[in-house]
Design a protein around this motif. Sequence first.
Motif, PDB file in Angstrom:
ATOM      1  N   LEU A  41       0.829  -1.206   0.000  1.00  0.00           N
ATOM      2  CA  LEU A  41       0.000   0.000   0.000  1.00  0.00           C
ATOM      3  C   LEU A  41       0.861   1.252   0.000  1.00  0.00           C
ATOM      4  O   LEU A  41       0.624   2.186  -0.783  1.00  0.00           O
ATOM      5  CB  LEU A  41      -0.912  -0.017   1.224  1.00  0.00           C
ATOM      6  N   TRP A  42       1.867   1.285   0.876  1.00  0.00           N
ATOM      7  CA  TRP A  42       2.737   2.459   0.949  1.00  0.00           C
ATOM      8  C   TRP A  42       3.481   2.686  -0.363  1.00  0.00           C
ATOM      9  O   TRP A  42       3.528   3.808  -0.870  1.00  0.00           O
ATOM     10  CB  TRP A  42       3.747   2.273   2.082  1.00  0.00           C
ATOM     11  N   ALA A  43       4.066   1.639  -0.914  1.00  0.00           N
ATOM     12  CA  ALA A  43       4.887   1.785  -2.112  1.00  0.00           C
ATOM     13  C   ALA A  43       4.059   2.246  -3.309  1.00  0.00           C
ATOM     14  O   ALA A  43       4.432   3.198  -4.014  1.00  0.00           O
ATOM     15  CB  ALA A  43       5.593   0.466  -2.433  1.00  0.00           C
ATOM     16  N   VAL A  44       2.942   1.582  -3.545  1.00  0.00           N
ATOM     17  CA  VAL A  44       2.117   1.926  -4.706  1.00  0.00           C
ATOM     18  C   VAL A  44       1.542   3.330  -4.552  1.00  0.00           C
ATOM     19  O   VAL A  44       1.536   4.125  -5.509  1.00  0.00           O
ATOM     20  CB  VAL A  44       0.986   0.891  -4.898  1.00  0.00           C
ATOM     21  N   THR A  45       1.069   3.666  -3.359  1.00  0.00           N
ATOM     22  CA  THR A  45       0.469   4.984  -3.156  1.00  0.00           C
ATOM     23  C   THR A  45       1.496   6.087  -3.334  1.00  0.00           C
ATOM     24  O   THR A  45       1.216   7.112  -3.984  1.00  0.00           O
ATOM     25  CB  THR A  45      -0.164   5.071  -1.757  1.00  0.00           C
ATOM     26  N   LEU A  46       2.694   5.916  -2.772  1.00  0.00           N
ATOM     27  CA  LEU A  46       3.720   6.958  -2.900  1.00  0.00           C
ATOM     28  C   LEU A  46       4.125   7.158  -4.356  1.00  0.00           C
ATOM     29  O   LEU A  46       4.167   8.298  -4.845  1.00  0.00           O
ATOM     30  CB  LEU A  46       4.947   6.585  -2.059  1.00  0.00           C
TER      31      LEU A  46
END
Length: 267
Positions: free
Chosen positions: A115-120
């Motif tokens: 979630l963090w990687a894709v969103t950033l």
Amino acid sequence: MSDRPALSADAPEHPEPEVEHAFDRLVGEGRERLTRPFLPLLCTGLLGGIDIATGVLAYLVVMAETGDHLLAGLAFSVGFVALLLARSELFTENFLVPVAAVVAREGTVGALLRLWAVTLVANLAGGWVLTWLVVQGLPRLRATAVEAGTTYATIPVGLQSFCLAVVAGVVITLMTRMQHGTDSTGVRIVPAVLFGALLAGGQLFHSVLDSLLVFAAIHAGADVGYGDWLPRLGWSALGNLVGGLVLVTAIRLLRVPHRVAQARAEG
């Protein structure tokens, strides 16, 4: 004898039901975010970057006209209002909500990192496109974009910038917590405006916002490049994580240890 009235045998053991309700709300929404399919997750992140870029546009317009950081910061808050009403997503909004779900065993650490990687990455991609459009469409903002973006592209990677990043993480995560304490959209707009103005007007070090300002400066021909930006992105993201996770999320979860334990047992 004490005049203090005795507690009733029927008195609740945990007298903060609103805090427990907020925890349940966080876990439920966090579970949904962590299990979101890739394409909707990507699109939500792209839209989040575009929404924040509209705030950057407002910031640059007001800054160019007034030269006042506080007024420009207030104008920037339109980006957070857009995030809220459009239900898009910002990287730093994903500290409290999905982490609560992981702690409650309603999600995995792997899903959280995804979630963090894709969103950033999606936030940055969406913001890169819109800042390019802004600079090309409004050349009168180029000088302001160069000045604002160069400030963040050249800030030393050290204690001061890290502290600014930690405070930015605290500000965003507090905003998220306040918004999840009510069902009223009107009430949720208030922290979006207040904390958005504080973040931009206070010139804190936020991984996405400041990246978009750097992108605008690069598009406008500033004497900075992606090599200047990338280490500062990592530094600001680390500080944002420390502020959001350690100084807000962990302490908030400690307010309801019995609910955390119960959720983990049920999970």
